[in-house]
Design a protein around this motif. Structure first.
Motif, PDB file in Angstrom:
ATOM      1  N   LEU A 111      40.693 -19.350 -19.337  1.00 56.59           N
ATOM      2  CA  LEU A 111      41.537 -20.363 -18.473  1.00 56.59           C
ATOM      3  C   LEU A 111      42.883 -19.993 -18.885  1.00 56.59           C
ATOM      4  N   LEU A 112      43.335 -19.926 -19.874  1.00 61.92           N
ATOM      5  CA  LEU A 112      44.779 -19.841 -20.522  1.00 61.92           C
ATOM      6  C   LEU A 112      45.440 -18.464 -20.023  1.00 61.92           C
ATOM      7  N   LEU A 113      44.521 -17.452 -19.792  1.00 62.89           N
ATOM      8  CA  LEU A 113      45.001 -16.212 -19.043  1.00 62.89           C
ATOM      9  C   LEU A 113      45.565 -16.391 -17.467  1.00 62.89           C
ATOM     10  N   LEU A 114      45.107 -17.608 -16.936  1.00 61.02           N
ATOM     11  CA  LEU A 114      45.496 -17.477 -15.378  1.00 61.02           C
ATOM     12  C   LEU A 114      46.834 -17.752 -15.303  1.00 61.02           C
ATOM     13  N   HIS A 115      47.731 -18.581 -16.264  1.00 63.45           N
ATOM     14  CA  HIS A 115      48.866 -18.467 -15.974  1.00 63.45           C
ATOM     15  C   HIS A 115      49.754 -17.268 -16.140  1.00 63.45           C
ATOM     16  N   PRO A 126      50.403  -5.313 -17.851  1.00 63.11           N
ATOM     17  CA  PRO A 126      49.485  -6.031 -18.805  1.00 63.11           C
ATOM     18  C   PRO A 126      49.993  -6.731 -20.251  1.00 63.11           C
ATOM     19  N   THR A 127      51.254  -6.481 -20.171  1.00 63.83           N
ATOM     20  CA  THR A 127      52.052  -6.935 -21.694  1.00 63.83           C
ATOM     21  C   THR A 127      51.691  -8.358 -21.855  1.00 63.83           C
ATOM     22  N   GLY A 128      51.900  -9.133 -20.692  1.00 61.01           N
ATOM     23  CA  GLY A 128      51.880 -10.578 -20.779  1.00 61.01           C
ATOM     24  C   GLY A 128      50.623 -11.058 -21.355  1.00 61.01           C
ATOM     25  N   LEU A 129      49.503 -10.279 -21.148  1.00 63.79           N
ATOM     26  CA  LEU A 129      48.044 -10.712 -21.649  1.00 63.79           C
ATOM     27  C   LEU A 129      48.097 -10.562 -23.267  1.00 63.79           C
ATOM     28  N   PRO A 131      50.436 -11.742 -25.881  1.00 67.24           N
ATOM     29  CA  PRO A 131      50.778 -13.064 -26.695  1.00 67.24           C
ATOM     30  C   PRO A 131      49.726 -14.164 -26.142  1.00 67.24           C
ATOM     31  N   ALA A 132      49.196 -14.339 -24.781  1.00 69.28           N
ATOM     32  CA  ALA A 132      48.362 -15.377 -24.653  1.00 69.28           C
ATOM     33  C   ALA A 132      47.080 -15.189 -25.038  1.00 69.28           C
ATOM     34  N   SER A 133      46.651 -13.880 -25.295  1.00 67.18           N
ATOM     35  CA  SER A 133      45.290 -13.563 -26.107  1.00 67.18           C
ATOM     36  C   SER A 133      45.457 -14.026 -27.549  1.00 67.18           C
ATOM     37  N   ALA A 134      46.710 -13.508 -28.277  1.00 67.49           N
ATOM     38  CA  ALA A 134      46.846 -14.069 -29.429  1.00 67.49           C
ATOM     39  C   ALA A 134      46.722 -15.392 -29.886  1.00 67.49           C
ATOM     40  N   ILE A 135      47.291 -16.160 -28.884  1.00 64.76           N
ATOM     41  CA  ILE A 135      47.297 -17.630 -29.151  1.00 64.76           C
ATOM     42  C   ILE A 135      45.846 -18.242 -29.444  1.00 64.76           C
ATOM     43  N   VAL A 136      44.697 -17.425 -28.874  1.00 68.58           N
ATOM     44  CA  VAL A 136      43.425 -18.110 -28.838  1.00 68.58           C
ATOM     45  C   VAL A 136      42.789 -17.149 -30.355  1.00 68.58           C
ATOM     46  N   ALA A 137      43.070 -15.678 -30.311  1.00 71.78           N
ATOM     47  CA  ALA A 137      42.321 -14.761 -30.971  1.00 71.78           C
ATOM     48  C   ALA A 137      42.573 -15.089 -32.599  1.00 71.78           C
ATOM     49  N   VAL A 138      43.820 -15.220 -32.762  1.00 74.68           N
ATOM     50  CA  VAL A 138      44.470 -15.067 -34.166  1.00 74.68           C
ATOM     51  C   VAL A 138      43.844 -16.830 -34.663  1.00 74.68           C
ATOM     52  N   PRO A 139      43.943 -17.888 -34.292  1.00 75.59           N
ATOM     53  CA  PRO A 139      43.578 -19.328 -34.915  1.00 75.59           C
ATOM     54  C   PRO A 139      42.170 -18.979 -35.075  1.00 75.59           C
ATOM     55  N   PHE A 140      41.413 -18.553 -33.911  1.00 73.86           N
ATOM     56  CA  PHE A 140      40.029 -18.529 -34.068  1.00 73.86           C
ATOM     57  C   PHE A 140      39.474 -17.468 -35.258  1.00 73.86           C
TER      58      PHE A 140
END
Length: 373
Positions: A111-115, A126-129, A131-140
């Motif tokens: 859902l977050l990657l939609l924006h 694909p660079t924009g993917l 930071p968006a992925s890191a927002i979920v992957a790192v805290p997870f």
């Protein structure tokens, strides 16, 4: 509805304050929608949604993700609303099993990657993917590591508590075995004597000895259980026996003599007070050894030697009954009693040896006079 934890209230308050303070200063770049009342509503919803992150992490993640994704799809500028997602994802990974957390985390990432495909301020694909992925992957990842660490600590505590319970049960088993076994052996000896006596007055003497041995055993058993029972102060309670220790060695020897076993007691060196654990262990070793002598029946004899040395105390109990050379084990078996004695002595850093010596059977033990080695 349960009340949230104080730390959760603090985190939510901090996120809400950060959101309200920072939103007015977010600059709308080319194509980015200026902050308005709807942006405030969505950002504050995401911040307040973290309030029950500990109790209901899945619901919290759902509320925070929907509010954040809506905020970004409406092209509002990046801001502290992203921090709310980080907190919610961490709480999910910290509080839920890995399989369920992975499913919800993957849905959040999708859902977050939609924006990234629509937001004017997003980096080019694909660079924009990243930071968006890191927002979920790192805290997870941090949340999963934290949960595994806590589970490992909890497992260690459970194992330590179970080991402590097992040690207490073993200690109680040894105490009861030593006290009850000694008393019953003396009672059995006196009963056998009474059965073989022809004169009633002699049988009466044996029965009186049985009554005395049973009373002493029960009194010592009550004392032992009272010492082990939590919340019982030492020296309280009705009819307490003297504390088991080498100071009562003569009483023990006399009790064995009354059961029909000749006991020769020899003390070497200068007797002195020993640490409680060592004193009790030494007494129990001698008690169990003499009990084994009593079990061999009338006519048995024993020699007890206690040697006080500067750094240790030596014990030796010799069963002067001649072993049966025709028996495979020499007529003696190292059962629970000898195993218990060895466990007592070795737990204090000492050593115990039990076995045939020439035609007799001996139990030898050394204990550190200063306590646990």
């Amino acid at each position: 509805m349960g009340k949230p934890r104080l730390v959760d209230v603090g985190v939510t308050a901090a996120l809400t304050a950060l959101t309200l303070v920072s939103l007015p200063f977010l600059e709308a770049s080319a194509g980015v929608r200026p902050v308005d009342g709807l942006a405030y509503a969505l950002a504050v919803t995401a911040a307040v949604g973290t309030l029950f992150r500990t109790r209901w992490p899945v619901v919290t993640l759902g509320v925070v993700t929907l509010a954040t994704v809506t905020y970004l799809l409406l092209d509002f500028p990046y801001g502290p609303v992203m921090v709310c997602v980080v907190v919610a994802v961490y709480s999910l990974a910290r509080r839920r099993p890995l399989r369920a957390a992975l499913l919800w985390g993957a849905a959040t990432l999708a859902l977050l990657l939609l924006h990234v495909f629509t937001h004017p301020g997003a980096l080019p694909l694909p660079t924009g993917l990243i930071p968006a992925s890191a927002i979920v992957a790192v805290p997870f990842s941090i949340g999963v590591a934290r949960r595994m660490w806590h589970e490992a600590r909890s497992a260690e505590r459970d194992a330590a508590e179970q080991q402590a319970r097992d040690d207490e049960r073993l200690q109680l088993a040894h105490e009861v075995h030593d006290v009850v076994g000694h008393g019953l052996a003396a009672i059995q000896m006196q009963a056998d004597i009474a059965l073989h006596l022809g004169r009633p007055e002699d049988a009466t003497t044996a029965l009186e000895a049985i009554s005395k041995a049973a009373n002493e055993a029960l009194t010592e058993l009550r004392t032992t259980l009272a010492e082990i029972r939590p919340g019982t102060a030492s020296g309280t309670g009705p009819e307490r026996a003297p504390t088991a220790g080498l100071a009562n060695l003569e009483v023990l020897a006399q009790r064995v003599r009354s059961a029909g076993v000749a006991v020769d007691l020899a003390i070497g060196g200068t007797s002195r007070p020993l640490p409680d654990a060592v004193d009790l262990a030494a007494y129990r070793v001698l008690q169990e050894s003499l009990t084994n002598v009593v079990k061999h029946g009338a006519g048995a004899a024993a020699r007890v030697e206690v040697g006080y040395e500067p750094d240790l105390v030596r014990l030796c109990v010799s069963n002067l009954r001649v072993r049966d050379p025709r028996a495979p084990d020499g007529g003696f078996v190292a059962g629970f009693g000898i195993t218990g004695m060895r466990h007592r002595v070795e737990s204090l850093g000492g050593r115990l040896d039990a076995g045939p010596v020439d035609e007799y059977f001996e139990v030898r033990a050394t204990l550190p006079a200063g306590g646990v080695a």
